[in-house]
Enzyme design. Structure first.
Site, PDB file in Angstrom:
ATOM      1  N   PHE A 137       0.851  -1.187   0.000  1.00 14.67           N
ATOM      2  CA  PHE A 137       0.000   0.000   0.000  1.00 14.67           C
ATOM      3  C   PHE A 137       0.892   1.244   0.000  1.00 14.67           C
ATOM      4  CE2 PHE A 137      -2.827   3.221   1.803  1.00 14.67           C
ATOM      5  CZ  PHE A 137      -3.946   3.030   0.994  1.00 14.67           C
ATOM      6  N   ARG A 165     -12.896  -3.735  -6.473  1.00  7.54           N
ATOM      7  CA  ARG A 165     -12.598  -4.513  -5.266  1.00  7.54           C
ATOM      8  C   ARG A 165     -13.887  -4.796  -4.490  1.00  7.54           C
ATOM      9  NH1 ARG A 165      -8.297  -2.371  -1.241  1.00  7.54           N
ATOM     10  NH2 ARG A 165     -10.058  -1.014  -0.761  1.00  7.54           N
ATOM     11  N   ASP A 175       2.627  -6.046   7.359  1.00 10.68           N
ATOM     12  CA  ASP A 175       1.472  -5.151   7.412  1.00 10.68           C
ATOM     13  C   ASP A 175       0.224  -6.036   7.386  1.00 10.68           C
ATOM     14  OD1 ASP A 175      -0.735  -3.573   6.747  1.00 10.68           O
ATOM     15  OD2 ASP A 175       0.436  -2.185   5.546  1.00 10.68           O
ATOM     16  N   TYR A 228      -9.730  -0.083  11.419  1.00 12.21           N
ATOM     17  CA  TYR A 228     -10.988   0.446  10.885  1.00 12.21           C
ATOM     18  C   TYR A 228     -11.539  -0.365   9.718  1.00 12.21           C
ATOM     19  CZ  TYR A 228      -7.558   2.736   7.806  1.00 12.21           C
ATOM     20  OH  TYR A 228      -6.513   2.997   6.958  1.00 12.21           O
ATOM     21  N   LYS A 229     -10.818  -1.397   9.288  1.00 17.88           N
ATOM     22  CA  LYS A 229     -11.325  -2.235   8.201  1.00 17.88           C
ATOM     23  C   LYS A 229     -12.137  -3.388   8.797  1.00 17.88           C
ATOM     24  CE  LYS A 229      -7.276  -1.176   5.305  1.00 17.88           C
ATOM     25  NZ  LYS A 229      -7.793   0.016   4.665  1.00 17.88           N
TER      26      LYS A 229
END
Length: 426
Positions: A142, A385, A213, A236-237
């Site tokens: 990312f 996605r 990660d 937060y995902k």
């Protein structure tokens, strides 16, 4: 949305569909995780396949935040730091996240953002390998992972970044100059998953340190980070901590007192309230804290962790595999004529809880899909996605999402002018 997913029976008759919506409803009835869906806020008529970007809120989150504001802050004022345990939130919340990534008490600390967590982990790793000057970074990481490492190298000087593409690129990149390797366990674009145990062993055999990660891993499936040297991740995902909820960093116990990271903040001092003029790191995991915890954000996160403490992670993974496999099967059967190409691995063992498809007009296709109640997201240049959060996504949702995508493509709704305009957040 009709019983056939909103596009009528004509399209379904023209396509070979190996599973019916009734089959999916039956799968939902037998799902051991089905009751968790009722613990989340999901707008009526929305199929939310963006848990890989921002998880849905727990129904208890609002009350948890209100309690902190009205009872703890308004009721105790500054006394909340002691009476409500605010000061210790980075460690107490870290201990709650630890089981979700295979770690133990005193091995995870929560605070700041993923970007800051990367600085902490990478800078600490560099200090543990003072004779080595190379950081390996995946070109598929990312962007914030790469940007923060680039900033570190620019600020520290005398270091270099060696780029690879996926773990396959490590074979020719690992040598005696490599201090650490930073990889994402799950590729944020394709959803493909690394062999973390195998990669970690290869990196450490070369004398380097492994940093993972876990942003697209934690809360998506069982994670075992204990062989790694460091790991970072957001909350937060899939962990449903809310927008801007604090990130976490894992530090293997053998490293905790052997190194310091670059950000020597007051909260990580051995005696913060001694107000000494020079930094002296705390013992253990607390030295990997930096600044005052964002107490209100911690409230929402801990409301979600109340749910996660009751989740069987093996059941979570089994459902994730079933959801993603079903979606691939249905989309390829229903949308075969319309230019979609699977970007994710077909092998569920190599896939996280995400499925991605390529389409040359992916952005307007996704906009049109969202307008019809199916929420995914887009990543440039051509990637659609879909993230599957097993706690609140149903098999019937998967069926309806695939059929609605077929409608958007067959009827070419995506060609409407309003869908061609790019929004700020895609």
């Amino acid at each position: 949305m009709s019983d056939d997913g909103g596009i009528g029976k004509d399209l379904l008759r023209r396509r070979l569909v190996t599973i019916s919506r009734a089959d999916c409803v039956a799968l939902d009835a037998a799902d051991p995780l089905k009751d968790f869906r009722d613990e989340f806020v999901l707008p009526e008529g929305t199929i939310y396949l963006v848990g890989n970007s921002l998880g849905a809120p727990p129904k208890t989150a609002s009350a948890a935040v209100t309690r902190v504001v009205e009872d703890e802050w308004a009721g105790r004022l500054v006394g909340g730091w002691n009476a409500a345990g605010w000061f210790d939130l980075p460690e107490t919340t870290g201990d709650r996240i630890a089981p979700l990534i295979g770690a133990g008490p005193g091995q995870v600390v929560v605070g700041e953002s993923t970007s800051i967590a990367i600085v902490k982990a990478v800078s600490a790793a560099l200090r543990l390998r003072p004779g080595r000057r190379v950081i390996i970074s995946d070109l598929e990481n990312f962007p914030t992972d790469r940007y923060m490492v680039q900033g570190l190298v620019k600020g520290l000087g005398d270091y270099e970044i060696r780029d690879v593409r996926g773990s396959e690129g490590l074979a020719g990149a690992l040598d005696d100059d490599v201090a650490c390797v930073l990889l994402s366990e799950v590729d944020y674009r394709t959803g493909d998953r690394h062999d973390t145990a195998g990669v970690t062993a290869r990196v450490q055999a070369a004398g380097a340190l492994m940093i993972w990660d876990l942003c697209h891993s934690a809360g998506a499936f069982q994670v075992d980070v204990t062989a790694a040297d460091f790991a970072v991740g957001c909350t937060y995902k899939y962990l449903n901590g809310g927008p801007g909820s604090p990130a976490f960093v894992y530090v293997h116990p053998r490293h905790q007192n052997a190194t310091e990271h670059l950000l020597s903040g007051w909260h990580g001092h051995a005696a913060p309230f001694a107000f000494e003029p020079f930094y002296r790191p705390a013992e253990g995991i607390r030295r990997f804290t930096v600044s005052t915890p964002h107490v209100v954000s911690f409230a929402a996160l801990n409301a979600s962790l109340d749910i996660w403490e009751r989740v069987d992670l093996s059941q979570l993974r089994a459902k994730s595999v079933a959801l993603t496999s079903l979606f691939i099967e249905l989309v390829e059967e229903l949308c075969a004529p319309y230019g979609l190409t699977l970007a994710s691995s077909r092998d569920p063992e190599r896939r996280g809880s995400q499925v991605s498809f390529l389409h040359p007009d992916g952005y307007p296709v996704m906009r049109a899909l969202i307008d019809r109640g199916v929420h995914g997201d887009f990543r440039a240049p051509d990637l659609l996605r879909f993230g599957f959060a097993p706690l609140y996504i149903r098999f019937a949702d998967v069926y309806d999402a695939a059929v609605t995508l077929a409608e958007v493509l067959e009827k070419e709704h995506w060609r409407e002018e309003r869908y061609q305009q790019r929004l700020t957040v895609t």
